[in-house]
Design a protein around this motif. Structure first.
Motif, short mmCIF file in Angstrom:
data_model
loop_
_atom_site.label_atom_id
_atom_site.label_comp_id
_atom_site.label_asym_id
_atom_site.label_seq_id
_atom_site.Cartn_x
_atom_site.Cartn_y
_atom_site.Cartn_z
N GLY A 153 0.82 -1.21 0.00
CA GLY A 153 0.00 0.00 0.00
C GLY A 153 0.85 1.25 0.00
N VAL A 154 1.89 1.23 0.79
CA VAL A 154 2.78 2.38 0.84
C VAL A 154 3.47 2.57 -0.51
CG1 VAL A 154 4.87 3.30 1.90
CG2 VAL A 154 3.14 2.22 3.32
N ARG A 155 3.90 1.46 -1.11
CA ARG A 155 4.58 1.54 -2.40
C ARG A 155 3.66 2.17 -3.45
NH1 ARG A 155 5.66 -4.00 -4.50
NH2 ARG A 155 6.18 -4.38 -2.34
N ALA A 156 2.41 1.72 -3.44
CA ALA A 156 1.47 2.26 -4.43
C ALA A 156 1.22 3.75 -4.19
CB ALA A 156 0.17 1.48 -4.38
N ALA A 157 1.15 4.12 -2.92
CA ALA A 157 0.92 5.53 -2.63
C ALA A 157 2.13 6.36 -3.02
CB ALA A 157 0.60 5.70 -1.14
N VAL A 158 3.31 5.83 -2.77
CA VAL A 158 4.53 6.56 -3.14
C VAL A 158 4.56 6.80 -4.64
CG1 VAL A 158 7.04 6.30 -3.35
CG2 VAL A 158 5.92 5.84 -1.18
N ALA A 159 4.07 5.81 -5.39
CA ALA A 159 4.09 5.95 -6.85
C ALA A 159 3.19 7.08 -7.34
CB ALA A 159 3.67 4.64 -7.51
N ARG A 160 2.34 7.59 -6.46
CA ARG A 160 1.46 8.69 -6.86
C ARG A 160 1.99 10.05 -6.41
NH1 ARG A 160 -4.50 8.40 -5.64
NH2 ARG A 160 -4.45 9.90 -7.34
N LEU A 161 3.08 10.05 -5.71
CA LEU A 161 3.63 11.34 -5.27
C LEU A 161 4.20 12.11 -6.45
CD1 LEU A 161 5.59 10.41 -2.01
CD2 LEU A 161 3.46 11.70 -2.18
N GLU A 162 4.21 13.38 -6.30
CA GLU A 162 4.86 14.24 -7.31
C GLU A 162 6.33 13.81 -7.41
OE1 GLU A 162 7.25 17.36 -8.83
OE2 GLU A 162 7.23 16.88 -6.69
N PRO A 163 6.89 13.71 -8.64
CA PRO A 163 8.20 13.07 -8.82
C PRO A 163 9.32 13.62 -7.94
CG PRO A 163 7.16 13.37 -10.93
CD PRO A 163 6.27 14.03 -9.93
N ASP A 164 9.47 14.93 -7.85
CA ASP A 164 10.58 15.47 -7.06
C ASP A 164 10.40 15.12 -5.58
OD1 ASP A 164 12.12 16.58 -9.07
OD2 ASP A 164 10.90 18.40 -9.15
N ARG A 165 9.17 15.20 -5.12
CA ARG A 165 8.93 14.85 -3.71
C ARG A 165 9.17 13.36 -3.50
NH1 ARG A 165 3.29 18.26 -2.78
NH2 ARG A 165 4.15 20.26 -3.46
N ARG A 166 8.76 12.56 -4.50
CA ARG A 166 8.94 11.12 -4.37
C ARG A 166 10.42 10.77 -4.25
NH1 ARG A 166 6.86 7.45 -9.25
NH2 ARG A 166 5.65 9.34 -9.57
N LEU A 167 11.20 11.35 -5.15
CA LEU A 167 12.64 11.05 -5.14
C LEU A 167 13.27 11.51 -3.82
CD1 LEU A 167 15.19 10.08 -6.57
CD2 LEU A 167 15.38 12.32 -7.63
N THR A 168 12.91 12.70 -3.39
CA THR A 168 13.50 13.23 -2.15
C THR A 168 13.14 12.36 -0.96
OG1 THR A 168 13.29 15.45 -3.11
CG2 THR A 168 13.69 15.31 -0.74
N LEU A 169 11.88 11.97 -0.89
CA LEU A 169 11.44 11.15 0.24
C LEU A 169 12.16 9.80 0.26
CD1 LEU A 169 9.33 10.87 2.60
CD2 LEU A 169 7.94 9.61 0.97
N LEU A 170 12.29 9.20 -0.91
CA LEU A 170 12.92 7.88 -0.96
C LEU A 170 14.41 7.95 -0.66
CD1 LEU A 170 11.02 6.39 -4.00
CD2 LEU A 170 10.75 5.81 -1.59
N LEU A 171 15.05 9.03 -1.12
CA LEU A 171 16.47 9.17 -0.79
C LEU A 171 16.66 9.32 0.72
CD1 LEU A 171 17.72 11.54 -3.65
CD2 LEU A 171 18.12 9.09 -3.40
N ARG A 172 15.69 9.93 1.35
CA ARG A 172 15.78 10.11 2.80
C ARG A 172 15.39 8.82 3.54
NH1 ARG A 172 18.40 11.69 6.88
NH2 ARG A 172 17.17 11.60 8.77
N GLU A 173 14.26 8.26 3.22
CA GLU A 173 13.72 7.16 4.01
C GLU A 173 14.34 5.81 3.63
OE1 GLU A 173 12.15 7.53 6.54
OE2 GLU A 173 10.76 9.22 6.45
N VAL A 174 14.59 5.61 2.36
CA VAL A 174 15.13 4.31 1.92
C VAL A 174 16.65 4.34 1.92
CG1 VAL A 174 15.20 2.65 0.04
CG2 VAL A 174 13.07 3.84 0.57
N GLU A 175 17.20 5.36 1.31
CA GLU A 175 18.67 5.44 1.24
C GLU A 175 19.27 6.03 2.49
OE1 GLU A 175 20.40 4.11 -1.29
OE2 GLU A 175 18.43 3.43 -1.92
#
Lengths: 212, 374
Positions: A153-175
């Motif tokens: 569910g989280v993955r699907a929601a992340v895929a709907r985020l605006e691209p720049d926000r998505r990338l920034t969030l993933l670099l912070r939370e995943v990386e």
């Protein structure tokens, strides 16, 4: 720097000494030399070190395993031979993450203006299109989500985020990168990273709330 | 929740507040149950993202390796030479070093070589009368010089031929007896002589090198060939937009075949290129195979697209200066892609540039049709 499993702080990973870390650096430099000469063995050896972590990031960026594989492979195939100077494995991981992010955003740009993609994507789920960050009354892809587990569910929601926000969030939370590292990778000021993170979290929370 | 509060909550989560601010925020968290719940949500989301396993698909590395070999296989040229090759090169260098100075000093080498050229093979002093360039004169050239994979190669000989044709006009008449000073001119290479003879047997149709359309055609053909081979994709900077001519990173594909469309339907998984020296010619070569009107109404106009062949499996390339303007292209929903080209009469004979249709894969059929009456 915490970016690639295989190439992040090699000495610390296995508790080895500094000499072995230097040996790893030399080995990576040699592999890159081989890749520049077109040696597929060198490419595969370095890809095995870098790909798992890149794939984790790519899967969350794209939301689709096929797209993630394609993105990671393109990143490795294009970025590794193009690296002119090896400045250490930490720099290499930053370089690859930046390359992956740039390639992903370029794909979004090219696809968003291409009607042919919309035609191909018709009926697909987990669209990579930079859709609206918030529910807008259109049929919510989350409603069609078959997997009910939280991570999906989280993955699907992340895929709907605006691209720049998505990338920034993933670099912070995943990386788990610092603001400064994210700012360097995404080529924006730290203040922009900060605001993007806050908005991404808020958007993501609201998207998840719309789940049944 | 207020934006400022959201921002501070995010900063708190990431440890970006200084100690005093953090203490104040802790106090607020203790008072505000909604804020605490929000913080827990954010932490849960972060954990879910980090804990989500992402195993690489089976066969990932084999596919990645294949892709690398496809993209960079040509770089094997730069691998170190074998010992045998090094030895042969060294021997050749030694021979040159020993004999070249002697040859340079002894100028008697030159005259016998020039005189050895039979008169009948020497360059004629006057060019054959050049046939008038008519639309009809182009068709035989297209048939007699089919564009195969090496079909783009004749560009350079064509330039030489055109230069060679101009040159004799300034020389004295005398068809079979060259002037005296012509005998001291460097003997033309055998290949160039053959090319000239071949050219003289054909109607002249190629634009002269100084013609802008010729240069446009050359450039168009060059970048088309290079792009499809993926060369520029490998060299493109990483931050360059993916879409565009210079970024076509094509997956493994059959050898590029440059040929006219045999019928109005292109089979799937087939690579075809249709190109002409001018925009009008390109259109004609596409339109010549049109056999049915565009009866289907609707469809999506995709003129001006720069599709990504990695996913879209279709590349339409027009003249460099007018990309995709060479044909009005419509994409119809369903398994069939229909490419609508202008009728032959509408071709612009003056606009330079080639036009190409490359169908990589993904469609069951591709139809090339003329539009019906609007």
């Amino acid at each position: 720097m915490a970016a690639m499993d295989g190439i992040r702080e090699p000495a610390a990973e296995s508790g080895v000494h500094g000499n072995e870390g230097a040996e790893n650096e030399r080995e990576t430099a040699e592999l890159l030399d081989g890749i520049r000469r077109g040696d597929p063995d060198a490419f595969e050896a370095l890809a095995r070190q870098c790909a798992p972590r890149l794939f984790r990031l790519a899967l969350r960026l794209t939301g689709r395993r096929e797209d993630a594989e394609d993105l990671v492979q393109e990143t490795l195939v294009r970025a590794l031979p193009a690296l002119r100077r090896f400045e250490g494995r930490a720099r290499l991981s930053t370089y690859l993450v930046r390359a992956l992010g740039n390639l992903w955003k370029n794909r979004l740009r090219s696809r968003s203006r291409s009607p042919i993609v919309r035609w191909f994507k018709r009926g697909d789920e987990g669209s990579e299109e930079p859709g609206a960050a918030l529910p807008d009354g259109a049929p919510d892809p989350l409603e069609q989500l078959q997997a009910q587990d939280r991570a999906a569910g989280v993955r699907a929601a992340v895929a709907r985020l605006e691209p720049d926000r998505r990338l920034t969030l993933l670099l912070r939370e995943v990386e788990e990168l610092s603001y400064e590292e994210i700012a360097a990778i995404t080529a924006v000021p730290v203040g922009t990273v900060r605001s993007r993170l806050a908005r991404a979290r808020d958007d993501l929370r609201r998207l998840l709330k719309t789940r049944p | 929740m207020h934006d400022e509060l959201e921002q501070r909550l995010s900063d708190y989560l990431d440890g970006r507040l200084d100690p005093a601010e953090r203490a104040r925020f802790d106090e607020r968290l203790a008072r505000d149950a909604e804020l605490r719940a929000r913080l827990e949500e954010y932490r849960a989301i972060g954990s879910a993202l980090r804990d989500d396993p992402a195993e690489l698909p089976p066969g990932f590395y084999a596919r990645a390796r294949e892709r690398f070999e496809t993209a960079h296989g040509k770089q094997r040229w730069f691998r170190p030479l074998s010992w045998e090759a090094v030895g042969a090169l060294a021997a050749a260098g030694l021979v040159l070093a020993l004999f070249l100075p002697e040859m340079m000093r002894d100028r008697s080498f030159e005259l016998p070589l020039r005189q050895a050229v039979p008169a009948k093979n020497r360059q004629p002093a006057v060019a054959e009368p050049r046939p008038a360039e008519t639309p009809d004169a182009r068709a035989p050239l297209e048939q007699s010089a089919p564009e195969s994979e090496a079909g783009s190669k004749p560009q350079e000989p064509r330039r030489k031929r055109a230069e060679d044709e101009r040159e004799p006009v300034q020389q004295t008449p005398g068809k079979d007896e060259p002037r005296q000073d012509a005998a001291f001119a460097p003997a033309p290479p055998e290949a160039a002589r053959r090319e000239r003879q071949l050219e003289q047997s054909k109607p002249a149709a190629a634009p002269a090198p100084e013609d802008a359309s010729y240069r446009e055609y050359e450039e168009s053909r060059d970048f088309l060939r290079e792009d499809v081979a993926g060369d520029r994709a490998a060299a493109a900077p990483l931050d360059a937009p993916v879409a565009g001519f210079f970024d076509l990173d094509v997956a493994p594909q059959p050898p590029l075949a440059v040929a006219p469309l045999a019928t109005g339907v292109v089979a799937p998984n087939e690579v075809r290129v249709v190109a002409g020296q001018t925009e009008g010619e390109s259109k004609r070569r596409l339109a010549a195979r049109v056999s049915e009107p565009d009866a289907a109404a609707g469809g999506e106009d995709v003129s001006g697209l720069r599709p990504d062949p990695r996913t879209q499996r279709l590349v339409l390339i027009g003249p460099r200066s007018y990309p995709f303007d060479c044909a009005a292209i419509r994409l119809l929903a369903g398994p069939t892609l229909r490419v609508v080209v202008p009728p032959a009469g509408a071709a612009d004979e003056t606009a330079p540039g080639g036009c190409a249709l490359i169908v990589l894969a993904g469609f069951s059929t591709v139809e090339v049709v003329e539009p019906g009456p609007e």
